[in-house]
Design a protein around this motif. Structure first.
Motif, PDB file in Angstrom:
ATOM      1  N   ARG A  80      54.525 -32.985  23.198  1.00 48.53           N
ATOM      2  CA  ARG A  80      54.292 -34.426  23.185  1.00 48.53           C
ATOM      3  C   ARG A  80      54.445 -35.029  21.798  1.00 48.53           C
ATOM      4  O   ARG A  80      54.738 -36.205  21.665  1.00 48.53           O
ATOM      5  CB  ARG A  80      52.894 -34.738  23.754  1.00 48.53           C
ATOM      6  N   HIS A  81      54.206 -34.232  20.755  1.00 46.54           N
ATOM      7  CA  HIS A  81      54.393 -34.771  19.411  1.00 46.54           C
ATOM      8  C   HIS A  81      55.889 -34.740  19.068  1.00 46.54           C
ATOM      9  O   HIS A  81      56.566 -33.745  19.349  1.00 46.54           O
ATOM     10  CB  HIS A  81      53.618 -33.938  18.390  1.00 46.54           C
ATOM     11  N   PRO A  82      56.422 -35.806  18.467  1.00 41.75           N
ATOM     12  CA  PRO A  82      57.868 -35.831  18.174  1.00 41.75           C
ATOM     13  C   PRO A  82      58.330 -34.675  17.281  1.00 41.75           C
ATOM     14  O   PRO A  82      59.480 -34.227  17.400  1.00 41.75           O
ATOM     15  CB  PRO A  82      58.058 -37.170  17.442  1.00 41.75           C
ATOM     16  N   TYR A  83      57.441 -34.160  16.423  1.00 42.49           N
ATOM     17  CA  TYR A  83      57.848 -33.025  15.588  1.00 42.49           C
ATOM     18  C   TYR A  83      58.040 -31.772  16.444  1.00 42.49           C
ATOM     19  O   TYR A  83      59.045 -31.073  16.318  1.00 42.49           O
ATOM     20  CB  TYR A  83      56.814 -32.763  14.489  1.00 42.49           C
ATOM     21  N   CYS A 112      49.527 -38.372  17.546  1.00 42.69           N
ATOM     22  CA  CYS A 112      50.655 -39.295  17.428  1.00 42.69           C
ATOM     23  C   CYS A 112      50.285 -40.588  18.144  1.00 42.69           C
ATOM     24  O   CYS A 112      49.733 -40.565  19.244  1.00 42.69           O
ATOM     25  CB  CYS A 112      51.903 -38.672  18.054  1.00 42.69           C
ATOM     26  N   ARG A 135      52.227 -42.536  19.529  1.00 41.35           N
ATOM     27  CA  ARG A 135      53.157 -42.829  20.620  1.00 41.35           C
ATOM     28  C   ARG A 135      52.818 -42.108  21.930  1.00 41.35           C
ATOM     29  O   ARG A 135      53.496 -42.300  22.921  1.00 41.35           O
ATOM     30  CB  ARG A 135      54.579 -42.428  20.207  1.00 41.35           C
ATOM     31  N   VAL A 181      60.907 -42.200  16.521  1.00 41.16           N
ATOM     32  CA  VAL A 181      60.169 -43.233  17.245  1.00 41.16           C
ATOM     33  C   VAL A 181      59.070 -43.870  16.400  1.00 41.16           C
ATOM     34  O   VAL A 181      58.213 -44.581  16.919  1.00 41.16           O
ATOM     35  CB  VAL A 181      59.562 -42.668  18.567  1.00 41.16           C
ATOM     36  N   ALA A 231      58.618 -31.657  19.642  1.00 41.96           N
ATOM     37  CA  ALA A 231      59.780 -31.900  20.505  1.00 41.96           C
ATOM     38  C   ALA A 231      61.070 -31.695  19.710  1.00 41.96           C
ATOM     39  O   ALA A 231      62.032 -31.098  20.200  1.00 41.96           O
ATOM     40  CB  ALA A 231      59.713 -33.310  21.083  1.00 41.96           C
ATOM     41  N   GLY A 232      61.086 -32.166  18.463  1.00 46.02           N
ATOM     42  CA  GLY A 232      62.266 -32.029  17.610  1.00 46.02           C
ATOM     43  C   GLY A 232      62.565 -30.579  17.288  1.00 46.02           C
ATOM     44  O   GLY A 232      63.721 -30.146  17.320  1.00 46.02           O
ATOM     45  N   CYS A 285      60.768 -39.344  11.702  1.00 47.27           N
ATOM     46  CA  CYS A 285      60.546 -39.482  13.135  1.00 47.27           C
ATOM     47  C   CYS A 285      61.407 -40.598  13.727  1.00 47.27           C
ATOM     48  O   CYS A 285      61.486 -41.695  13.173  1.00 47.27           O
ATOM     49  CB  CYS A 285      59.071 -39.783  13.378  1.00 47.27           C
TER      50      CYS A 285
END
Lengths: 336, 325
Positions: free
Chosen positions: B253-256, B322, B324, B299, B258-259, B297
């Motif tokens: 769920r955290h963009p990091y 996060c 978001r 987003v 996910a990245g 990030c």
């Protein structure tokens, strides 16, 4: 003759002497690379995988004579080294990028001076070499206005590796040898450099020799893959067929030793026991027989040759040779 | 056992901070880490270099140089304050309650003593066994870590063993006093692939046999998945996401996180571009205000730079820090 491979290597061999005793006499050899032969087509990426001591890095160094081989022939673009092609010319055409991005840069030179160094040695006027350096920086994704005057210690690992790639490109080589070039980078940065390498290859029509211990990265980058074990090539073939259906038991073990990414399907059993043997005194016959689950008598006695196994594949395993006397011989080979 | 003690975690870390003061600059290595670990549980801490994962691990054993490292926050081990322990208490804590294994086993062993002597010495120090009993325990430990010819290996020096065997011997040393918590700092990173998987499976088996809790620090998602019940992802000295291995890997769920998962070469078709995270991790002497990942990030908005986002509960113990989510 577009079918001429860009690089053809045959019978490459390097033993490093181990000295001991009071007089420093040779007591043994490290059989680092023993009878390695392969071809790389124009525009192709050949991946080389294997564990430490398998000879993949030594092979790379032998190719551009950073180490002098004991035996073997290198033919670049149809011209043999020492027979139509000089070493200086080979080194211009084949450039190398190493794992340690810091050790491979001169700490006293700015980034632009480092990149311009090769072209200047080859006679390019200073101003022109500087322009080239700035162009190359842009090409590897570093803004020349920000980076041209910096020193290596002022860069991150990913930035330094970009500089090393730019320097390797400065002499317009046709072959790039990437020896664990992304292995020291953090994963989030590794992906950036892999993307850059793919872009440069397409743009400049380069050929890559991509050496890595990371099988996922090799699969992503390579057209064909060569697997080495204790100084020998054990299998070579197209990346997708080799990964989907490995024919050499060592290739199969290496692939199933990769950690699982699925928490519900964790690895239940290690494919091999023990460590790779010491290359100073490699096992007789097939060098893999001491760890191979299928080893039989012929494996201990005779060394298997690298033989065709269908699908443009070569495998050095007695199970692939109907004449070897191995009880499983022919079964795998015939399926091809 | 009363319900209260059953519910008490083995390890509880609250708002841990670590600063390294080099004189010229202050490196903010750990910036408010909180975690709990139950008895017998395995936690993987996943992060890149400079994320603070190893520093966090070392705090649990107070291995950081006291002159240079300023540690803040609270670390409780079985209810006891680790940061308040005096040297004598610490000497008991280390090795007996908590043991650690490292990437480089040669650093854990003294090169001039045999493997057997070193394991026996540890057992005698912590459990007061006599010489013969300590040697028996050393042999039992080498067998437990499946070193072939264990009786012979007892009298081997560290340099006489191969890399994988040395790593097994270090595990035997670490587990010789049956610690309740094993700290593993990238113990398989320097190993070859076919040896790495053997050591990962060995650690998993020993964890189940001995019932100890484990914190496994790694930069490799696959290694975390193979070893851990739960995974905590660290970035710039903070835990940005944590949850069961399944939740973190399947539904990051955290963009990091996910990245990181999207940038893997694994399974990516050739000829496609990898979903690389732009930029590089921040300089720990100048961490951005707010969310440290915001500058990289996709987003992020202006509000992300205002304050460090608090952990948000996503159910089932899954948390992400996060705005978001």
């Amino acid at each position: 003759m577009s079918a001429t491979p860009l690089l053809r290597v045959s019978g490459l061999r390097k033993f490093f002497p181990v000295r001991g005793g009071l007089l420093g006499r040779k007591v043994a050899d490290v059989q680092a690379v023993d009878g390695v032969s392969f071809e790389v087509a124009r525009g192709e990426t050949l991946g080389i995988v294997g564990e430490s001591g398998c000879g993949k890095s030594t092979t790379a160094r032998l190719l551009i004579r950073l180490i002098e081989p004991d035996a073997g022939e290198i033919v670049f673009d149809g011209f043999g080294l020492g027979d139509g092609m000089t070493l200086a010319e080979l080194r211009r055409q084949a450039q190398m990028v190493f794992q340690d991005s810091y050790a491979s840069l001169n700490p006293r030179l700015t980034v632009a001076d480092t990149i311009a160094f090769g072209p200047r040695v080859h006679g390019m006027p200073a101003a022109q070499a500087m322009t080239l350096a700035r162009d190359l920086l842009r090409k590897v994704g570093l803004d020349p206005a920000l980076f041209a005057g910096r020193y290596p210690h002022e860069l991150s690992g990913g930035q330094r590796q970009r500089v090393n790639i730019a320097r390797a490109l400065a002499l317009s080589p046709r072959l790039l040898i990437l020896d664990e070039a992304v292995s020291a980078l953090d994963k989030s940065v590794e992906a950036q450099v892999l993307n850059l390498l793919c872009d440069l290859k397409a743009e400049l029509g380069l050929t890559y020799l991509f050496i890595s211990h990371d099988l996922n990265v090799v699969r992503f980058m390579s057209d064909r893959v060569m697997v080495m074990y204790l100084g020998k090539v054990v299998e070579i073939g197209d990346v997708e067929t080799l990964y989907a259906d490995p024919r050499h038991p060592y290739t199969a073990a290496l692939l199933s030793a990769m950690p699982s990414m699925d928490p519900d399907r964790r690895t239940a059993e290690a494919p091999l026991a023990g460590d790779p043997p010491n290359p100073i005194d490699p096992p007789s016959g097939c060098r893999f027989h001491t760890r191979c689950p299928f080893a039989e008598d012929p494996c201990r006695r005779a060394e298997p040759g690298l033989k065709p196994a269908g699908d443009r594949r070569l495998v050095a395993c007695h199970m692939n040779d109907p004449a070897s006397g191995h009880s499983r011989a022919g079964r795998q080979g015939e399926a091809a | 056992m009363t319900p209260a003690s059953a519910a008490r975690p083995l390890v509880s870390v609250e708002d841990l901070t670590v600063r390294f003061d080099t004189g010229e600059r202050v490196v903010h290595a750990v910036n408010g880490v909180g975690l709990t670990l139950a008895e017998g549980e395995t936690l993987g801490i996943l992060g890149e270099s400079g994320s603070g994962k190893s520093v966090t691990l070392r705090c649990l054993m107070r291995l950081l140089p006291p002159r240079r490292a300023r540690i803040g926050g609270r670390i409780l081990f079985a209810g006891e304050d680790v940061l308040a322990m005096d040297e004598r208490r610490l000497a008991d804590h280390r090795g007996r309650s908590v043991a650690m294994i490292f990437q480089e086993p040669m650093l854990a062993f003294d090169p001039v003593f045999t493997i057997g002597e070193q394991i026996a010495e540890t057992v005698r120090r912590h459990e007061g066994l006599d010489r013969a009993a300590a040697r028996r325990r050393a042999l039992e430990m080498l067998e437990r870590v499946r070193i072939p010819g264990a009786a012979r290996r007892l009298d081997a020096y560290p340099h006489e063993m191969s890399g994988g065997m040395r790593q097994r011997a270090m595990i035997a040393l670490a587990l010789s006093c049956r610690p309740r918590l094993l700290l593993a700092d990238e113990p398989t990173t320097a190993l070859d692939a076919t040896v790495q998987i053997q050591i990962l499976l060995l650690l998993r088996e020993l964890q189940a046999e001995l019932g100890m809790a484990v914190i496994f620090v790694t930069h490799d998602i696959g290694v975390a998945v193979e070893t851990s019940d739960r995974i905590a992802v660290m970035y710039a000295g903070r835990i940005v996401e944590s949850g069961t291995a399944r939740d973190v890997v399947r539904t990051p769920r955290h963009p990091y996180t996910a990245g990181l998962l999207a940038s893997r070469a694994e399974g990516a078709p050739r000829g496609t571009r990898l979903g690389a995270i732009p930029g590089a991790p921040p300089d720990l002497a100048h961490i951005p205000t707010g969310c440290a990942f915001a500058p990289r990030c996709a987003v992020a908005g202006p509000e992300c730079g205002e304050a460090v986002p608090a952990a948000r509960d996503l159910g089932g113990g899954h948390q992400a820090s996060c705005l978001r989510v």
